[in-house]
Motif scaffolding. Structure first.
Motif: not given
Length: 391
Positions: A81-84, A244-249, A379-384
């Motif tokens: 729950l904290r993760t989301y 998406i992440k793979g493309s950014l990598q 959100y994904f930037v906050r989560a690293g």
């Protein structure tokens, strides 16, 4: 005598679509009379939002959670729950945690605990699932197919309505016919591309057979579940986000790549499931939680660039070579699925019956526009998980 599903299917699935003899019909309480419910999958993505929305209804929610003991199970639930970013939205006094496992007899609970819980709940929400697109069907039978028998037995013992979460993936792929509606035929399983969707198809057949025997059930079929349209909370292992992440990598994006999916925000999916389950005429129905539009590769690229990411378009071959060269790339293990997905004509889905049931609730599916997509990125930037945009 056991009943079987009235259709021709291969030997691989024939035995699995036979519902156990001991599952028989009964009468469940009216939705408005239910004050305590049972939830599987609360440590998953959709399950976390179902827990929040059920608690918001003023219900006491009994959650089945794997763990060495109750304290460890509760800690696992709270971490999810904290993760989301949901922990502060949930009244802990309305959440009862029970250690267990849906693949075991009595759902892994001690007999006295099992008997106590079935004596209190009036509805069961089954959202637990092992989501693995790389695993073959036979390795998902226990967690998806066999577990469905256990959940049905629990609902029967409780005299509770079962709200079963399936997926639009139970429909045969293909864009050569009208959008698939709630009552259209699904399968056949031999034509479904993933072990996961095959297992969900079989589980849904068991639930449908239970309904024919008089078990009160509803079936829910979400599309591809994406993040919360308000907070942006997402699951990082979603196939499209890994793409998406793979493309950014690699800083590259495949040109004219065929990737079209029915993406639907998780808060909408959860809201529809809970609202339908509480509706006096909702029991017995099949409901689609889908978006009016598909999200394709070109639109994703526009959204990424609008969010501030600089991606160079290249051929699909050059993109795949760049991804394959980096074993840490999030898409490296999924390249084979990506290749197969480009060959599939994506089906479209209809949800007229669902919208008709909920027409007075004010629940509508949010568009995944620049604002909502920007919330996902934030959100994904906050989560690293993702790098911050360049702009």
């Amino acid at each position: 005598m056991s009943s079987t599903i009235p259709m021709e299917i291969s030997e691989e699935f024939a035995a699995d679509v036979v519902l156990a003899d001991d599952i028989t019909g009964y009468r469940a309480p009216e939705p408005g009379a239910v004050s305590e419910v049972f939830l599987t999958g609360a440590t998953g993505f959709l399950g976390a939002f179902l827990l929040r929305d059920l608690v918001r209804q003023g219900l006491v929610v009994h959650c089945l959670v794997r763990g060495a003991d109750t304290s460890a199970a509760r800690a696992r639930l709270e971490e999810n729950l904290r993760t989301y970013e949901l922990l502060d939205d949930i009244d802990p006094d309305r959440v009862q945690v029970h250690t267990g496992d849906i693949t075991r007899p009595l759902l892994g609970m001690e007999r006295d605990v099992y008997d106590a819980v079935v004596g209190r709940v009036g509805a069961v929400y089954h959202s637990a699932a092992k989501v693995n697109f790389l695993t073959i069907y036979k390795w998902l039978r226990k967690s998806t197919v066999e577990a469905t028998h256990g959940v049905l037995r629990f609902a029967q013992a409780a005299g509770a309505t079962l709200h079963h979460v399936s997926t639009t993936g139970v429909f045969e792929p293909g864009a050569d016919r009208e959008p698939r509606g709630e009552l259209d035929p699904t399968g056949p399983p031999e034509n479904l591309s993933l072990g996961y969707t095959k297992s969900k198809w079989v589980a849904e057949q068991l639930v449908r057979e239970a309904a024919r025997r008089g078990v009160p059930v509803t079936i829910h079929r979400p599309g591809q579940v994406w993040g919360d349209s308000v907070t942006g909370a997402c699951q990082p292992n979603d196939f499209v986000w890994r793409f998406i992440k793979g493309s950014l990598q690699v800083g590259l994006y495949p040109r004219k790549f065929r990737l079209a999916m029915n993406m639907v925000p998780v808060d909408y999916v959860s809201a529809v499931i809970v609202a339908a389950s509480r509706h006096p005429e909702g029991t017995g129905g099949t409901y689609h939680q889908v978006s009016p539009d598909t999200l394709d590769s070109e639109r994703i690229l526009r959204l990424l660039r609008g969010a501030g990411y600089d991606l160079k378009e290249v051929s699909i071959l050059k993109w795949m070579k760049a991804v394959a060269a980096d074993l840490t790339n999030s898409m490296a293990p999924l390249l084979s699925i990506l290749v197969e997905s480009e060959k599939v004509e994506v089906a479209e889905f209809a949800d007229e019956l669902t919208r008709d049931l909920l027409k007075d609730t004010g629940i509508v599916c949010p568009d995944i526009d620049e604002k909502v997509f920007g919330g996902y990125i934030a959100y994904f930037v906050r989560a690293g998980v993702l790098p911050a945009p360049q702009e």
